[in-house]
Write a protein that holds these residues in place. Structure first.
Motif, PDB file in Angstrom:
ATOM      1  N   LEU A  46     -12.737   2.629   1.537  1.00  0.00           N
ATOM      2  CA  LEU A  46     -11.501   3.250   0.510  1.00  0.00           C
ATOM      3  C   LEU A  46     -10.472   2.688   1.275  1.00  0.00           C
ATOM      4  O   LEU A  46      -9.990   2.560   2.723  1.00  0.00           O
ATOM      5  N   GLU A  47      -9.215   1.801   0.950  1.00  0.00           N
ATOM      6  CA  GLU A  47      -8.214   1.576   1.307  1.00  0.00           C
ATOM      7  C   GLU A  47      -6.791   2.287   0.246  1.00  0.00           C
ATOM      8  O   GLU A  47      -7.343   1.691  -0.851  1.00  0.00           O
ATOM      9  N   PRO A  48      -5.688   2.437   0.496  1.00  0.00           N
ATOM     10  CA  PRO A  48      -4.609   3.540  -0.201  1.00  0.00           C
ATOM     11  C   PRO A  48      -3.799   1.947  -0.852  1.00  0.00           C
ATOM     12  O   PRO A  48      -3.534   1.090  -0.548  1.00  0.00           O
ATOM     13  N   GLN A  49      -3.701   2.309  -2.479  1.00  0.00           N
ATOM     14  CA  GLN A  49      -3.079   1.121  -2.987  1.00  0.00           C
ATOM     15  C   GLN A  49      -3.927  -0.054  -2.921  1.00  0.00           C
ATOM     16  O   GLN A  49      -3.461  -1.351  -4.062  1.00  0.00           O
ATOM     17  N   LYS A  50      -5.618  -0.145  -2.678  1.00  0.00           N
ATOM     18  CA  LYS A  50      -5.652  -2.065  -2.161  1.00  0.00           C
ATOM     19  C   LYS A  50      -7.046  -1.229  -3.762  1.00  0.00           C
ATOM     20  O   LYS A  50      -8.026  -1.967  -4.478  1.00  0.00           O
ATOM     21  N   GLY A  51      -7.854   0.251  -3.108  1.00  0.00           N
ATOM     22  CA  GLY A  51      -9.108   0.108  -4.377  1.00  0.00           C
ATOM     23  C   GLY A  51     -10.243   0.286  -3.031  1.00  0.00           C
ATOM     24  O   GLY A  51     -10.119   0.972  -1.934  1.00  0.00           O
TER      25      GLY A  51
END
Length: 219
Positions: free
Chosen positions: A60-65
């Protein structure tokens, strides 16, 4: 917030599709596409992805998906190096302190495991891998060490994803399902021959890692 039961179900669906190669390493996981695939709402999808990130099946990467976790040689080596240490210690402890109940569990799990034919389909592989994992667990559970067992279970769960990657990429690789090595390991453990058991375990883990490395290199 969705119900834990639904979230758990969705998590199992996604995990299964990652293991069987329907969702490949590095693949982008789009919530809208997963909603349609599993016929559920966005909330259980998002919560399931968070769950799977805890076990490192999803990145998971915040704001990226989110993406299916990648596979790489460095992580594979680190996992197997860690497994060698913890499984060796647990096996030695189990051999020293394992009772008749432990011996029966080892015999039973190996018997169930050895009765399976060489896997040919996804469902065959799923059953084979579950019995394979249970056999290895039964070998070390006699150690009665909760902390190390928790670490052991985390490691084999992560390695399971790598094993399935190799299986779906090169199912003909016999080093992934060498029943003879497991029989030797069982016999050495039940004979209380700690040295022989350690040697067989080391050979088995080395062969397994090399088989997976070949699949990663060929990808």
């Amino acid at each position: 917030m969705s119900s834990p039961t639904l979230t758990d179900k969705v998590s199992k669906f996604i995990r299964h599709d990652i293991l069987t190669g329907q969702l490949r390493p590095g693949q982008k996981l789009v919530v809208a596409e997963l909603k349609e695939k599993y016929n559920v709402g966005a909330s259980p999808i998002r919560e399931a992805l968070v769950q799977l990130s805890w076990s490192k099946y999803v990145k998971l990467e915040p704001q990226k998906g989110s993406w299916v976790a990648s596979v790489c040689q460095d992580e594979l080596k680190d996992l197997f190096d860690s497994l060698r240490v913890v499984s060796s210690v647990l096996l030695q402890k189990a051999i020293q302190s394992g009772d008749e109940h432990w011996e029966l569990d080892v015999l039973t799990s190996f018997h169930k495991f050895s009765r399976l034919d060489t896997p040919k389909t996804d469902s065959d592989w799923t059953e084979w891998e579950e019995r394979h994992m249970q056999f290895h667990k039964s070998l070390v559970e006699g150690a009665n060490s909760k902390t190390m067992m928790a670490f052991f279970n985390d490691l084999i769960n992560q390695i399971k994803r790598y094993r399935y990657f190799a299986i779906t990429s090169h199912p003909e690789n016999e080093d992934l399902y060498n029943i003879e090595q497991h029989e030797k390991l069982m016999k050495a453990a039940l004979a209380k021959d700690a040295k022989a058991a350690a040697e067989v375990l080391e050979t088995h883990l080395s062969n397994s890692m090399m088989a997976i490395e070949k699949s990663i290199a060929a990808a």
